[in-house]
Design a protein around this motif. Structure first.
Motif, mmCIF file in Angstrom:
data_model
loop_
_atom_site.group_PDB
_atom_site.id
_atom_site.type_symbol
_atom_site.label_atom_id
_atom_site.label_comp_id
_atom_site.label_asym_id
_atom_site.label_seq_id
_atom_site.Cartn_x
_atom_site.Cartn_y
_atom_site.Cartn_z
ATOM 1 N N GLY A 36 0.811 -1.214 0.000
ATOM 2 C CA GLY A 36 0.000 0.000 0.000
ATOM 3 C C GLY A 36 0.841 1.258 0.000
ATOM 4 N N ALA A 37 1.970 1.258 0.705
ATOM 5 C CA ALA A 37 2.863 2.421 0.721
ATOM 6 C C ALA A 37 3.461 2.633 -0.660
ATOM 7 C CB ALA A 37 3.963 2.236 1.761
ATOM 8 N N TYR A 38 3.852 1.549 -1.303
ATOM 9 C CA TYR A 38 4.376 1.631 -2.664
ATOM 10 C C TYR A 38 3.319 2.204 -3.608
ATOM 11 C CZ TYR A 38 5.576 0.009 -7.351
ATOM 12 O OH TYR A 38 5.812 -0.047 -8.689
ATOM 13 N N LEU A 39 2.088 1.710 -3.499
ATOM 14 C CA LEU A 39 1.018 2.185 -4.380
ATOM 15 C C LEU A 39 0.680 3.653 -4.126
ATOM 16 C CD1 LEU A 39 -1.247 -0.977 -4.379
ATOM 17 C CD2 LEU A 39 0.210 -0.138 -6.225
ATOM 18 N N ALA A 40 0.824 4.104 -2.891
ATOM 19 C CA ALA A 40 0.622 5.530 -2.605
ATOM 20 C C ALA A 40 1.663 6.351 -3.360
ATOM 21 C CB ALA A 40 0.709 5.788 -1.103
ATOM 22 N N GLY A 41 2.888 5.854 -3.423
ATOM 23 C CA GLY A 41 3.935 6.527 -4.187
ATOM 24 C C GLY A 41 3.661 6.513 -5.676
ATOM 25 N N VAL A 42 3.115 5.409 -6.173
ATOM 26 C CA VAL A 42 2.743 5.332 -7.592
ATOM 27 C C VAL A 42 1.651 6.360 -7.891
ATOM 28 C CG1 VAL A 42 1.651 3.863 -9.347
ATOM 29 C CG2 VAL A 42 3.444 2.924 -7.863
ATOM 30 N N TYR A 43 0.661 6.440 -6.995
ATOM 31 C CA TYR A 43 -0.399 7.440 -7.169
ATOM 32 C C TYR A 43 0.199 8.842 -7.235
ATOM 33 C CZ TYR A 43 -4.271 10.553 -6.224
ATOM 34 O OH TYR A 43 -5.172 11.589 -6.297
ATOM 35 N N GLN A 44 1.121 9.138 -6.332
ATOM 36 C CA GLN A 44 1.756 10.450 -6.322
ATOM 37 C C GLN A 44 2.465 10.721 -7.643
ATOM 38 O OE1 GLN A 44 4.565 11.159 -3.143
ATOM 39 N NE2 GLN A 44 5.157 13.137 -3.946
ATOM 40 N N ALA A 45 3.260 9.774 -8.112
ATOM 41 C CA ALA A 45 4.011 9.959 -9.353
ATOM 42 C C ALA A 45 3.080 10.153 -10.546
ATOM 43 C CB ALA A 45 4.932 8.769 -9.591
ATOM 44 N N LEU A 46 2.024 9.352 -10.623
ATOM 45 C CA LEU A 46 1.100 9.480 -11.753
ATOM 46 C C LEU A 46 0.355 10.806 -11.734
ATOM 47 C CD1 LEU A 46 -0.291 5.838 -11.941
ATOM 48 C CD2 LEU A 46 1.142 6.993 -13.643
ATOM 49 N N THR A 47 -0.119 11.204 -10.566
ATOM 50 C CA THR A 47 -0.863 12.471 -10.507
ATOM 51 C C THR A 47 0.053 13.663 -10.747
ATOM 52 O OG1 THR A 47 -0.707 12.541 -8.088
ATOM 53 C CG2 THR A 47 -2.708 11.587 -9.045
ATOM 54 N N GLU A 48 1.290 13.589 -10.245
ATOM 55 C CA GLU A 48 2.226 14.689 -10.507
ATOM 56 C C GLU A 48 2.596 14.769 -11.982
ATOM 57 O OE1 GLU A 48 5.432 14.105 -7.730
ATOM 58 O OE2 GLU A 48 4.299 15.019 -6.079
ATOM 59 N N ALA A 49 2.480 13.650 -12.690
ATOM 60 C CA ALA A 49 2.728 13.637 -14.134
ATOM 61 C C ALA A 49 1.477 14.030 -14.920
ATOM 62 C CB ALA A 49 3.203 12.254 -14.569
ATOM 63 N N GLY A 50 0.390 14.299 -14.192
ATOM 64 C CA GLY A 50 -0.830 14.772 -14.847
ATOM 65 C C GLY A 50 -1.821 13.698 -15.230
ATOM 66 N N HIS A 51 -1.632 12.493 -14.754
ATOM 67 C CA HIS A 51 -2.552 11.390 -15.064
ATOM 68 C C HIS A 51 -3.548 11.224 -13.931
ATOM 69 C CE1 HIS A 51 -0.032 10.303 -18.440
ATOM 70 N NE2 HIS A 51 1.012 10.306 -17.627
ATOM 71 N N LEU A 52 -4.753 11.689 -14.143
ATOM 72 C CA LEU A 52 -5.808 11.561 -13.141
ATOM 73 C C LEU A 52 -6.829 10.536 -13.611
ATOM 74 C CD1 LEU A 52 -6.395 15.291 -12.184
ATOM 75 C CD2 LEU A 52 -5.065 13.579 -10.965
ATOM 76 N N PRO A 53 -7.229 9.626 -12.741
ATOM 77 C CA PRO A 53 -8.185 8.598 -13.163
ATOM 78 C C PRO A 53 -9.614 9.119 -13.160
ATOM 79 C CG PRO A 53 -7.694 8.317 -10.863
ATOM 80 C CD PRO A 53 -6.817 9.456 -11.359
ATOM 81 N N ASP A 54 -10.449 8.489 -13.966
ATOM 82 C CA ASP A 54 -11.881 8.774 -13.919
ATOM 83 C C ASP A 54 -12.532 8.034 -12.764
ATOM 84 O OD1 ASP A 54 -12.130 10.379 -16.397
ATOM 85 O OD2 ASP A 54 -11.379 8.533 -17.306
ATOM 86 N N GLN A 55 -11.976 6.871 -12.433
ATOM 87 C CA GLN A 55 -12.465 6.075 -11.313
ATOM 88 C C GLN A 55 -11.276 5.563 -10.514
ATOM 89 O OE1 GLN A 55 -13.855 3.929 -14.322
ATOM 90 N NE2 GLN A 55 -15.488 5.383 -14.679
ATOM 91 N N ILE A 56 -11.568 5.235 -9.251
ATOM 92 C CA ILE A 56 -10.535 4.671 -8.387
ATOM 93 C C ILE A 56 -11.202 3.652 -7.480
ATOM 94 C CG2 ILE A 56 -10.751 6.575 -6.740
ATOM 95 C CD1 ILE A 56 -7.742 6.224 -6.171
ATOM 96 N N ALA A 57 -10.514 2.532 -7.272
ATOM 97 C CA ALA A 57 -11.055 1.468 -6.426
ATOM 98 C C ALA A 57 -9.901 0.764 -5.730
ATOM 99 C CB ALA A 57 -11.836 0.467 -7.275
#
Length: 101
Positions: A21-42
Motif C-alpha cells: 500500500g505504501a508503494y502504491l501511494a507513491g505510484v499514485y503520487q508519481a502518476l498524478t504529478e505527471a498529470g494522469h488523473l483517473p476517472d475512477q478509483i477502487a
C-alpha cells in the motif's frame, strides 16, 4: 501541471498486501504529478484504505494525507501500540478469569 484526459476512461485499482500500500501511494503520487488523473478509483484491503484517503480529501491535500497516514502506521509508536493492543486482546480474557468460548 497539465492534466491529461484521454477519450477513454481510466481507472486506478489499488490491491491489498500491507506494505504494498505504501508503494502504491507513491505510484499514485508519481502518476498524478505527471498529470494522469483517473476517472475512477477502487481498492481492496490496504488499497481500499488508500482509496478512501484519496477520495475523502480535496485534490490538493491527497498526497500529504497519504504521506501522513503511511508515516503514522509505519512508525515505531504505531507498531508498539498495535502490538500492545493485540497482546491485550489475546491475554485479557485469561487475566480477567474469563475462559475462551
Amino acid at each position: 501541471m497539465t492534466i491529461s484526459r484521454h477519450s477513454q476512461n481510466s481507472a486506478f485499482v489499488f490491491q491489498g498486501g500491507g506494505a504494498l500500500g505504501a508503494y502504491l501511494a507513491g505510484v499514485y503520487q508519481a502518476l498524478t504529478e505527471a498529470g494522469h488523473l483517473p476517472d475512477q478509483i477502487a481498492g481492496i484491503s490496504i488499497g481500499a484504505i488508500n482509496t478512501a484517503i484519496i477520495v475523502g480529501n480535496p485534490p490538493a491535500a491527497r498526497i500529504e494525507e497519504l504521506r501522513a497516514f503511511w508515516n503514522m502506521v509505519s512508525s515505531r509508536v504505531a507498531a508498539s501500540a498495535l502490538f500492545h493492543s493485540m497482546a491485550f486482546t489475546l491475554l485479557a480474557p485469561q487475566a480477567l478469569g474469563i475462559g475462551w468460548a
